[in-house]
Design a protein around this motif. Structure first.
Motif, PDB file in Angstrom:
ATOM      1  N   ARG A  74      23.727  16.364  -4.641  1.00 35.57           N
ATOM      2  CA  ARG A  74      23.049  16.335  -6.143  1.00 35.57           C
ATOM      3  C   ARG A  74      22.269  17.366  -6.501  1.00 35.57           C
ATOM      4  NH1 ARG A  74      19.998  11.417  -6.718  1.00 35.57           N
ATOM      5  NH2 ARG A  74      20.079  12.087  -9.082  1.00 35.57           N
ATOM      6  N   ARG A  75      21.983  18.250  -5.528  1.00 33.47           N
ATOM      7  CA  ARG A  75      21.250  19.618  -5.953  1.00 33.47           C
ATOM      8  C   ARG A  75      22.003  20.779  -6.403  1.00 33.47           C
ATOM      9  NH1 ARG A  75      16.284  19.764  -1.217  1.00 33.47           N
ATOM     10  NH2 ARG A  75      15.748  17.401  -1.404  1.00 33.47           N
ATOM     11  N   ASP A  76      23.394  20.620  -6.525  1.00 30.89           N
ATOM     12  CA  ASP A  76      23.999  21.632  -7.042  1.00 30.89           C
ATOM     13  C   ASP A  76      23.904  23.006  -6.332  1.00 30.89           C
ATOM     14  OD1 ASP A  76      25.711  22.814  -8.797  1.00 30.89           O
ATOM     15  OD2 ASP A  76      24.546  22.932 -10.276  1.00 30.89           O
ATOM     16  N   GLN A  92      23.724  26.216  -8.569  1.00 28.40           N
ATOM     17  CA  GLN A  92      22.329  26.827  -8.897  1.00 28.40           C
ATOM     18  C   GLN A  92      21.895  27.832  -8.108  1.00 28.40           C
ATOM     19  OE1 GLN A  92      20.756  25.638 -11.534  1.00 28.40           O
ATOM     20  NE2 GLN A  92      20.276  23.663 -11.621  1.00 28.40           N
ATOM     21  N   ALA A  93      22.365  27.884  -6.800  1.00 31.44           N
ATOM     22  CA  ALA A  93      21.945  28.729  -5.745  1.00 31.44           C
ATOM     23  C   ALA A  93      22.840  28.692  -4.547  1.00 31.44           C
ATOM     24  CB  ALA A  93      20.553  28.568  -5.145  1.00 31.44           C
ATOM     25  N   LEU A  94      23.013  29.736  -3.757  1.00 27.21           N
ATOM     26  CA  LEU A  94      23.943  29.931  -2.708  1.00 27.21           C
ATOM     27  C   LEU A  94      22.908  29.860  -1.487  1.00 27.21           C
ATOM     28  CD1 LEU A  94      27.038  30.276  -1.692  1.00 27.21           C
ATOM     29  CD2 LEU A  94      26.566  32.879  -2.000  1.00 27.21           C
ATOM     30  N   LEU A  95      23.287  29.101  -0.367  1.00 29.05           N
ATOM     31  CA  LEU A  95      22.502  28.985   0.812  1.00 29.05           C
ATOM     32  C   LEU A  95      23.290  29.525   1.898  1.00 29.05           C
ATOM     33  CD1 LEU A  95      20.533  25.607   0.291  1.00 29.05           C
ATOM     34  CD2 LEU A  95      20.054  28.012  -0.678  1.00 29.05           C
ATOM     35  N   LEU A  96      23.162  30.533   2.632  1.00 27.93           N
ATOM     36  CA  LEU A  96      23.863  31.158   3.622  1.00 27.93           C
ATOM     37  C   LEU A  96      23.205  31.187   5.196  1.00 27.93           C
ATOM     38  CD1 LEU A  96      24.916  34.484   1.884  1.00 27.93           C
ATOM     39  CD2 LEU A  96      26.417  32.027   1.969  1.00 27.93           C
ATOM     40  N   ASP A  97      23.836  30.199   5.970  1.00 26.61           N
ATOM     41  CA  ASP A  97      23.247  29.825   7.343  1.00 26.61           C
ATOM     42  C   ASP A  97      24.168  30.600   8.505  1.00 26.61           C
ATOM     43  OD1 ASP A  97      21.881  28.730   9.457  1.00 26.61           O
ATOM     44  OD2 ASP A  97      22.499  26.740   9.152  1.00 26.61           O
TER      45      ASP A  97
END
Length: 368
Positions: free
Chosen positions: A79-81, A158-163
């Motif tokens: 749900r954090r988009d 809303q944001a892109l997270l790259l691990d």
């Protein structure tokens, strides 16, 4: 795109280990930041706490104006988009490329025509439109990672997270995808947080680099400032492979412990306050800030002297190792520079040296 705000964030693991300590960070809309640090520094813990996979022990997280963690509030990851890309090419093998990328839009109940339009557009952006009917098993590793990137971006998160999203790829594919990633995030205005163990990648991609060590942010700065104005000896050693030299500071002068080391005062780029006297300090010097001069059998006065023990040709110059009375220096010589041979005696000249009153920092691990 959204602003991300992390305030007084802490994370304590069940065994009592403090994974994050007093994290305060603001990431502006459209900004690309990288999280970098040695193993166990907290960079992956921070990303996963932001994503919602870990619940913070204290502090808060805001995505835009929405509180998603803290003050008895907890918003689950789905749900954090947020869009996420992992190291392991996390695409569903039973779905086609089109179906993989369309999945976030179907969850949001987009109309079929809109899904087709958005999926086709993003696959064209990542150069995968011609493969949309294929299953992941028919794709290369780089192609699968581009599918994962397209899926993360298609719903305009809303944001892109790259691990560690690029770490499993070989060069030069990795370099090409790195360039493509930066271009796409800039074109889409995506707020991006990228965890990587590759220091060169962190510096190349980021608007800001966040260096972590033992759960704390030790420097938050532009790539240029990280290299030219490191906050302490840990940052200098970790980010630049700088040599760390023990000594003391008295009346505006650095006195190295090893009497065979000579540093000219005009080489000091940063230093403690001049009036501080009689304190233990460390000096750091990066490989690119060292020049070598071949000498004969004579011993020049007031000059650090060493012997070349390794010479390696690399893409943009030469890497050398010089052994001296106090240990070893790594030296980067640019193309066109004088390159001594193995066993040559050389005078070692320092162009830029940082002196820090933080000798305890040098006991920390500094390897990626």
């Amino acid at each position: 795109m959204a602003k991300l705000t992390l305030s007084d964030l802490e994370h304590v693991y069940p065994n009592g280990h403090r994974g994050l300590i007093d994290i305060n960070l603001q990431i502006q809309p459209g900004e690309f930041i990288t999280l970098v640090g040695p193993s166990g520094s907290g960079k992956t813990t921070l990303l996963r706490t932001l994503a919602g996979f870990f619940q913070p022990s204290a502090g808060s997280i805001n995505i835009g104006d929405t509180l998603v963690a803290g003050d008895k509030t907890w918003v689950s990851p789905e749900r954090r988009d947020l869009g996420m890309v992992f190291q392991e090419h996390a695409v569903w093998p039973h779905m086609t490329v089109f179906q993989n990328v369309a999945y976030p839009l179907k969850r949001k109940r987009f109309a079929a025509a809109d899904i087709a339009q958005h999926v086709t557009a993003v696959l064209e952006d990542v150069g995968m439109a011609e493969h949309m009917k294929k299953k992941p098993t028919a794709l290369s590793g780089g192609q699968r990672q581009r599918v994962a990137l397209a899926r993360a971006m298609v719903a305009q998160p809303q944001a892109l997270l790259l691990d560690e999203a690029l770490s499993a790829l070989d060069e030069p594919l990795r370099a090409r995808l790195r360039q493509q990633l930066r271009r796409l995030t800039m074109e889409e205005g995506l707020t991006t947080v990228h965890v990587t163990h590759d220091r060169s990648e962190a510096l190349a991609l980021a608007d800001r680099v966040i260096v972590l060590n033992r759960g704390r942010i030790v420097q938050d700065a532009s790539p240029a400032e990280i290299l030219t104005k490191p906050a302490n000896s840990f940052v200098a050693a970790f980010m630049s492979d700088a040599a760390v030299l023990q000594g003391s500071w008295t009346n505006g002068t650095f006195y190295p412990d090893d009497k065979g080391l000579y540093i000219q005062p005009d080489a000091l780029a940063s230093q403690p306050q001049r009036e501080i006297t009689g304190v233990r300090c460390v000096a750091t010097v990066a490989p690119e800030d060292i020049r070598l001069e071949t000498i004969g059998a004579h011993q020049p006065a007031d000059t650090t002297v060493g012997t070349v023990t390794s010479v390696l040709a690399v893409r943009f110059g030469t890497e050398l190792t010089v052994t001296w009375s106090g240990g070893e220096f790594e030296v980067y010589a640019p193309v066109g520079a004088m390159i001594p041979k193995i066993s040559d005696r050389v005078a070692v000249h320092f162009d830029r040296v940082h002196v820090f009153q933080d000798s305890a920092m040098t006991t920390h691990a500094v390897h990626a």
